[in-house]
Scaffold this active site. Sequence first.
Site, PDB file in Angstrom:
ATOM      1  N   ASP A  21      -6.630   2.891   9.693  1.00 59.80           N
ATOM      2  CA  ASP A  21      -8.194   2.365   9.403  1.00 59.80           C
ATOM      3  C   ASP A  21      -8.487   1.809  11.014  1.00 59.80           C
ATOM      4  OD1 ASP A  21     -10.751   1.868   8.807  1.00 59.80           O
ATOM      5  OD2 ASP A  21     -10.207   0.298   7.591  1.00 59.80           O
ATOM      6  N   PHE A  79     -14.558   3.826   1.728  1.00 64.32           N
ATOM      7  CA  PHE A  79     -13.322   3.006   1.192  1.00 64.32           C
ATOM      8  C   PHE A  79     -12.618   3.727  -0.064  1.00 64.32           C
ATOM      9  CE2 PHE A  79     -11.110  -0.405  -0.858  1.00 64.32           C
ATOM     10  CZ  PHE A  79     -10.845  -1.149  -0.048  1.00 64.32           C
ATOM     11  N   VAL A  80     -11.566   3.922   0.046  1.00 62.20           N
ATOM     12  CA  VAL A  80     -10.724   4.665  -1.117  1.00 62.20           C
ATOM     13  C   VAL A  80      -9.847   4.018  -1.648  1.00 62.20           C
ATOM     14  CG1 VAL A  80     -11.162   6.992   0.116  1.00 62.20           C
ATOM     15  CG2 VAL A  80      -9.254   5.540   0.349  1.00 62.20           C
ATOM     16  N   ARG A 136      -4.451   0.412  -7.483  1.00 62.04           N
ATOM     17  CA  ARG A 136      -3.100   1.109  -6.869  1.00 62.04           C
ATOM     18  C   ARG A 136      -2.239   1.859  -7.633  1.00 62.04           C
ATOM     19  NH1 ARG A 136      -2.025  -2.030  -2.407  1.00 62.04           N
ATOM     20  NH2 ARG A 136      -2.237  -4.494  -2.424  1.00 62.04           N
ATOM     21  N   ASP A 180      -5.749  -0.080  -2.616  1.00 62.65           N
ATOM     22  CA  ASP A 180      -6.090  -1.074  -3.738  1.00 62.65           C
ATOM     23  C   ASP A 180      -7.609  -1.645  -3.207  1.00 62.65           C
ATOM     24  OD1 ASP A 180      -5.056  -2.977  -1.351  1.00 62.65           O
ATOM     25  OD2 ASP A 180      -5.911  -4.383  -2.652  1.00 62.65           O
ATOM     26  N   LYS A 225      -8.279   7.467   8.546  1.00 65.02           N
ATOM     27  CA  LYS A 225      -9.647   7.403   8.386  1.00 65.02           C
ATOM     28  C   LYS A 225     -10.494   7.764   9.750  1.00 65.02           C
ATOM     29  CE  LYS A 225     -11.175   4.114   5.253  1.00 65.02           C
ATOM     30  NZ  LYS A 225     -11.867   2.772   4.847  1.00 65.02           N
ATOM     31  N   GLY A 250       0.557  -1.317   0.041  1.00 64.65           N
ATOM     32  CA  GLY A 250      -0.024   0.056   0.081  1.00 64.65           C
ATOM     33  C   GLY A 250       0.861   1.080   0.125  1.00 64.65           C
ATOM     34  N   ASP A 309      -0.004   3.175   4.230  1.00 62.17           N
ATOM     35  CA  ASP A 309      -0.840   3.926   3.238  1.00 62.17           C
ATOM     36  C   ASP A 309      -2.163   4.574   4.133  1.00 62.17           C
ATOM     37  OD1 ASP A 309      -2.063   1.531   3.903  1.00 62.17           O
ATOM     38  OD2 ASP A 309      -2.759   0.820   1.959  1.00 62.17           O
TER      39      ASP A 309
HETATM   40  P1  IMP Z   1      -6.038  -1.205   9.363  1.00 58.71           P
HETATM   41  O1  IMP Z   1      -7.531  -1.449   9.606  1.00 58.71           O
HETATM   42  O2  IMP Z   1      -5.572  -0.034  10.036  1.00 58.71           O
HETATM   43  O3  IMP Z   1      -5.187  -2.477  10.136  1.00 58.71           O
HETATM   44  O4  IMP Z   1      -5.623  -1.118   8.021  1.00 58.71           O
HETATM   45  C1  IMP Z   1      -5.192  -2.296   7.295  1.00 58.71           C
HETATM   46  C2  IMP Z   1      -5.161  -2.104   5.816  1.00 58.71           C
HETATM   47  O5  IMP Z   1      -6.286  -1.953   5.123  1.00 58.71           O
HETATM   48  C3  IMP Z   1      -4.611  -0.718   5.323  1.00 58.71           C
HETATM   49  O6  IMP Z   1      -2.963  -0.895   5.390  1.00 58.71           O
HETATM   50  C4  IMP Z   1      -4.829  -0.767   3.843  1.00 58.71           C
HETATM   51  O7  IMP Z   1      -4.187  -1.711   3.152  1.00 58.71           O
HETATM   52  C5  IMP Z   1      -6.369  -1.414   4.103  1.00 58.71           C
HETATM   53  N1  IMP Z   1      -7.243  -0.400   4.076  1.00 58.71           N
HETATM   54  C6  IMP Z   1      -7.863   0.280   5.032  1.00 58.71           C
HETATM   55  N2  IMP Z   1      -8.987   1.012   4.524  1.00 58.71           N
HETATM   56  C7  IMP Z   1      -8.897   1.081   3.175  1.00 58.71           C
HETATM   57  C8  IMP Z   1      -9.443   1.702   2.009  1.00 58.71           C
HETATM   58  O8  IMP Z   1     -10.277   2.599   2.528  1.00 58.71           O
HETATM   59  N3  IMP Z   1      -9.147   1.567   0.841  1.00 58.71           N
HETATM   60  C9  IMP Z   1      -8.024   0.415   0.815  1.00 58.71           C
HETATM   61  N4  IMP Z   1      -7.301  -0.174   1.542  1.00 58.71           N
HETATM   62  C10 IMP Z   1      -7.841   0.197   2.858  1.00 58.71           C
HETATM   63 MG    MG Z   2      -4.620  -3.044   0.950  1.00 57.36          MG
END
Ligand code: IMP
Ligand code: MG
Length: 173
Positions: free
Chosen positions: A102, A152-153, A165, A159, A131, A43, A99
Site C-alpha cells: 500500500d 480498502f479491501v 480475515r 482485515d 494497490k 495478513g 498481504d
Molecule cells: P503499507 O501501507 O504498505 O505499509 O501497508 C501496511 C499494511 O496495511 C498492510 O500489510 C496491510 O496489513 C494494511 N493494509 C493496507 N491496505 C489495506 C487494505 O486495503 N485492506 C486491509 N489492510 C490494508
Molecule cells: Mg492489517
Amino acid sequence: MQQDLKKILIDPEAIWKRLEVLAAAITANYQEKELTVLAVLNGSLFFAADLLRLIPLSLKLETLSVASYHGGTETSGEVSFNQERLPDLKGRHVLIIDDILDTGLTLHAIRERLLGEAGAASVRICVLLRKNRERLRPIDADYVGFEIGNEFVVGYGLDYDGRYRNLPFIGVL
Ligand code: IMP
Ligand code: MG
C-alpha cells in the site's frame, strides 16, 4: 459478515489460479538458491499457507509480526516490530510474503532491517495485492498476485480492525 461488503473483487477460483502462476515463477527463480520465506503476520497467513504448498522446494519458513495499521483504514505512518529479535537470516536468500503493498512503509522497513542488521544475502518481495497508488517509500514487489485500485479491501487474510480475515475471497468494504 458478508453483508458488510460492497462487492467481491477477487473470487476464490481466481485466487487459486493466480497462486499457481506465482508458485511456478518462485520455484523457477529459486532452483539454485536455498530459499527462506519470511511470512509477515497476520495478513499473509492464508496467502502464505496456500502459496507455499504449491512450491516444491526445500525451503525454510520464518514469520514476523508487525503493526502498521492500528485499527481503521488509515495508516499510522509508523511500523512497529512485535518481537525484539528478528529470525536468524544471516547469509540467506529471503522472500518476504505480505498481504498488500500500500504505502510501502511496512515492506520498506522490513527490507531495511533484513539487509542491515539481519545480514540477509538477498531480499525479494511477494505480495498478494499491489494497490495502485503513490508509495511513501522507494519499494516495489518482485511477485504480485493482483493489481487493485486505491480502495480498502478485506478477506483472504486482510482485515478491517482485526475482522474479515477468514473470508475466502477479497472484497471491498
Ligand atoms: P503499507 O501501507 O504498505 O505499509 O501497508 C501496511 C499494511 O496495511 C498492510 O500489510 C496491510 O496489513 C494494511 N493494509 C493496507 N491496505 C489495506 C487494505 O486495503 N485492506 C486491509 N489492510 C490494508
Ligand atoms: Mg492489517
